[in-house]
Design a protein around this motif. Sequence first.
Motif, PDB file in Angstrom:
ATOM      1  N   PHE A  35      -9.293  34.544  26.952  1.00 23.60           N
ATOM      2  CA  PHE A  35      -8.175  34.311  27.855  1.00 23.60           C
ATOM      3  C   PHE A  35      -7.739  35.604  28.543  1.00 23.60           C
ATOM      4  O   PHE A  35      -7.487  35.621  29.751  1.00 23.60           O
ATOM      5  CB  PHE A  35      -6.986  33.683  27.119  1.00 23.60           C
ATOM      6  CG  PHE A  35      -5.789  33.513  28.001  1.00 23.60           C
ATOM      7  CD1 PHE A  35      -5.725  32.465  28.898  1.00 23.60           C
ATOM      8  CD2 PHE A  35      -4.732  34.422  27.960  1.00 23.60           C
ATOM      9  CE1 PHE A  35      -4.625  32.319  29.749  1.00 23.60           C
ATOM     10  CE2 PHE A  35      -3.637  34.276  28.796  1.00 23.60           C
ATOM     11  CZ  PHE A  35      -3.583  33.230  29.693  1.00 23.60           C
ATOM     12  N   GLN A  39      -7.520  36.106  32.593  1.00 24.51           N
ATOM     13  CA  GLN A  39      -6.255  36.350  33.278  1.00 24.51           C
ATOM     14  C   GLN A  39      -6.304  37.615  34.136  1.00 24.51           C
ATOM     15  O   GLN A  39      -5.872  37.613  35.283  1.00 24.51           O
ATOM     16  CB  GLN A  39      -5.114  36.455  32.260  1.00 24.51           C
ATOM     17  CG  GLN A  39      -3.784  36.807  32.889  1.00 24.51           C
ATOM     18  CD  GLN A  39      -2.639  36.763  31.921  1.00 24.51           C
ATOM     19  OE1 GLN A  39      -1.838  35.840  31.986  1.00 24.51           O
ATOM     20  NE2 GLN A  39      -2.545  37.727  31.012  1.00 24.51           N
ATOM     21  N   ILE A  94       1.583  30.402  25.422  1.00 30.41           N
ATOM     22  CA  ILE A  94       0.553  30.698  26.421  1.00 30.41           C
ATOM     23  C   ILE A  94      -0.110  29.407  26.877  1.00 30.41           C
ATOM     24  O   ILE A  94      -0.318  29.194  28.071  1.00 30.41           O
ATOM     25  CB  ILE A  94      -0.484  31.694  25.870  1.00 30.41           C
ATOM     26  CG1 ILE A  94       0.170  33.058  25.624  1.00 30.41           C
ATOM     27  CG2 ILE A  94      -1.663  31.828  26.834  1.00 30.41           C
ATOM     28  CD1 ILE A  94      -0.712  34.062  24.916  1.00 30.41           C
ATOM     29  N   ARG A  95      -0.425  28.532  25.940  1.00 29.75           N
ATOM     30  CA  ARG A  95      -1.104  27.273  26.283  1.00 29.75           C
ATOM     31  C   ARG A  95      -0.253  26.352  27.150  1.00 29.75           C
ATOM     32  O   ARG A  95      -0.791  25.465  27.809  1.00 29.75           O
ATOM     33  CB  ARG A  95      -1.552  26.558  25.008  1.00 29.75           C
ATOM     34  CG  ARG A  95      -2.739  27.221  24.354  1.00 29.75           C
ATOM     35  CD  ARG A  95      -3.271  26.439  23.172  1.00 29.75           C
ATOM     36  NE  ARG A  95      -4.416  27.126  22.604  1.00 29.75           N
ATOM     37  CZ  ARG A  95      -4.462  27.591  21.354  1.00 29.75           C
ATOM     38  NH1 ARG A  95      -3.451  27.408  20.524  1.00 29.75           N
ATOM     39  NH2 ARG A  95      -5.541  28.224  20.937  1.00 29.75           N
ATOM     40  N   TYR A 100      -2.731  29.368  31.762  1.00 30.77           N
ATOM     41  CA  TYR A 100      -3.633  28.756  30.787  1.00 30.77           C
ATOM     42  C   TYR A 100      -4.286  27.508  31.373  1.00 30.77           C
ATOM     43  O   TYR A 100      -5.454  27.236  31.101  1.00 30.77           O
ATOM     44  CB  TYR A 100      -2.912  28.418  29.473  1.00 30.77           C
ATOM     45  CG  TYR A 100      -3.903  28.054  28.392  1.00 30.77           C
ATOM     46  CD1 TYR A 100      -4.525  29.044  27.647  1.00 30.77           C
ATOM     47  CD2 TYR A 100      -4.240  26.729  28.146  1.00 30.77           C
ATOM     48  CE1 TYR A 100      -5.461  28.724  26.672  1.00 30.77           C
ATOM     49  CE2 TYR A 100      -5.165  26.403  27.177  1.00 30.77           C
ATOM     50  CZ  TYR A 100      -5.777  27.402  26.440  1.00 30.77           C
ATOM     51  OH  TYR A 100      -6.715  27.082  25.492  1.00 30.77           O
ATOM     52  N   PHE A 103      -7.144  28.758  33.253  1.00 27.77           N
ATOM     53  CA  PHE A 103      -8.164  29.181  32.284  1.00 27.77           C
ATOM     54  C   PHE A 103      -8.914  27.960  31.744  1.00 27.77           C
ATOM     55  O   PHE A 103     -10.142  27.929  31.707  1.00 27.77           O
ATOM     56  CB  PHE A 103      -7.493  29.944  31.145  1.00 27.77           C
ATOM     57  CG  PHE A 103      -8.353  30.153  29.931  1.00 27.77           C
ATOM     58  CD1 PHE A 103      -9.348  31.114  29.918  1.00 27.77           C
ATOM     59  CD2 PHE A 103      -8.153  29.394  28.779  1.00 27.77           C
ATOM     60  CE1 PHE A 103     -10.136  31.315  28.790  1.00 27.77           C
ATOM     61  CE2 PHE A 103      -8.928  29.589  27.654  1.00 27.77           C
ATOM     62  CZ  PHE A 103      -9.921  30.549  27.661  1.00 27.77           C
ATOM     63  N   TYR A 104      -8.163  26.948  31.371  1.00 22.08           N
ATOM     64  CA  TYR A 104      -8.744  25.738  30.798  1.00 22.08           C
ATOM     65  C   TYR A 104      -9.653  25.036  31.811  1.00 22.08           C
ATOM     66  O   TYR A 104     -10.746  24.586  31.473  1.00 22.08           O
ATOM     67  CB  TYR A 104      -7.611  24.813  30.342  1.00 22.08           C
ATOM     68  CG  TYR A 104      -8.065  23.654  29.498  1.00 22.08           C
ATOM     69  CD1 TYR A 104      -8.347  23.835  28.153  1.00 22.08           C
ATOM     70  CD2 TYR A 104      -8.193  22.387  30.042  1.00 22.08           C
ATOM     71  CE1 TYR A 104      -8.755  22.765  27.363  1.00 22.08           C
ATOM     72  CE2 TYR A 104      -8.595  21.316  29.260  1.00 22.08           C
ATOM     73  CZ  TYR A 104      -8.885  21.512  27.919  1.00 22.08           C
ATOM     74  OH  TYR A 104      -9.287  20.468  27.151  1.00 22.08           O
ATOM     75  N   GLU A 162      -9.504  31.860  21.693  1.00 23.04           N
ATOM     76  CA  GLU A 162      -9.544  32.528  22.983  1.00 23.04           C
ATOM     77  C   GLU A 162      -8.592  33.709  23.091  1.00 23.04           C
ATOM     78  O   GLU A 162      -8.674  34.498  24.019  1.00 23.04           O
ATOM     79  CB  GLU A 162      -9.266  31.518  24.100  1.00 23.04           C
ATOM     80  CG  GLU A 162      -7.879  30.879  24.057  1.00 23.04           C
ATOM     81  CD  GLU A 162      -7.812  29.598  23.232  1.00 23.04           C
ATOM     82  OE1 GLU A 162      -8.476  29.491  22.171  1.00 23.04           O
ATOM     83  OE2 GLU A 162      -7.079  28.682  23.644  1.00 23.04           O
TER      84      GLU A 162
END
Length: 184
Positions: A35, A39, A94-95, A100, A103-104, A162
């Motif tokens: 992650f 970012q 964060i999720r 995120y 990222f996902y 991650e």
Amino acid sequence: MRLTALVWATALLAGCGGAADIDNPEGASGQKLAFAYFQKCVQPLLSSPLTLPGGGTATCAAGGCHDNTNGTGGALRLIGSAATVDLGQTADQIRSSEMYRNFYSAQGVTVPGNPEGSRLLAKPLLLGMLHGGGLVLGSADDELALRIRYWITHPAPKDQDEFSSATYAMFTPADPATGTCNTR
């Protein structure tokens, strides 16, 4: 009559090769991509204007491309305005962030360990697949291509998530706050 139709449909599907022709790309290890590197090193390139090989500029996260709300660009969906997340937050915090989500989404079009088998790299380079946005990266040596390749080929160690600090080695020095993005 129904049984005959079912037998006929099954025979037709079997003739198409069925599941026997499906092959998972090599490199699928179940490992998580980093992650922190996404970012700092990948997301800015996806949300910033890029100079196209044929001239002009484009942004992957633009409205007509991979924008989360009205983009037409397939599985990759990005929130261009996603704020940088403090890595000191909990994993749950964060999720729940927009960063995120980006990222996902990007992780969903990659195969950890296999950059050529990952749409995130193969599509903008037109490596054996079409891309509605055309050729976005001039070569595999383009800075964005190098960062995407590095991210995909350096997943977190097995059995780590991650957010593992082991992924901080992807920066020089090994600190996502002050380090530069490694590409080799």
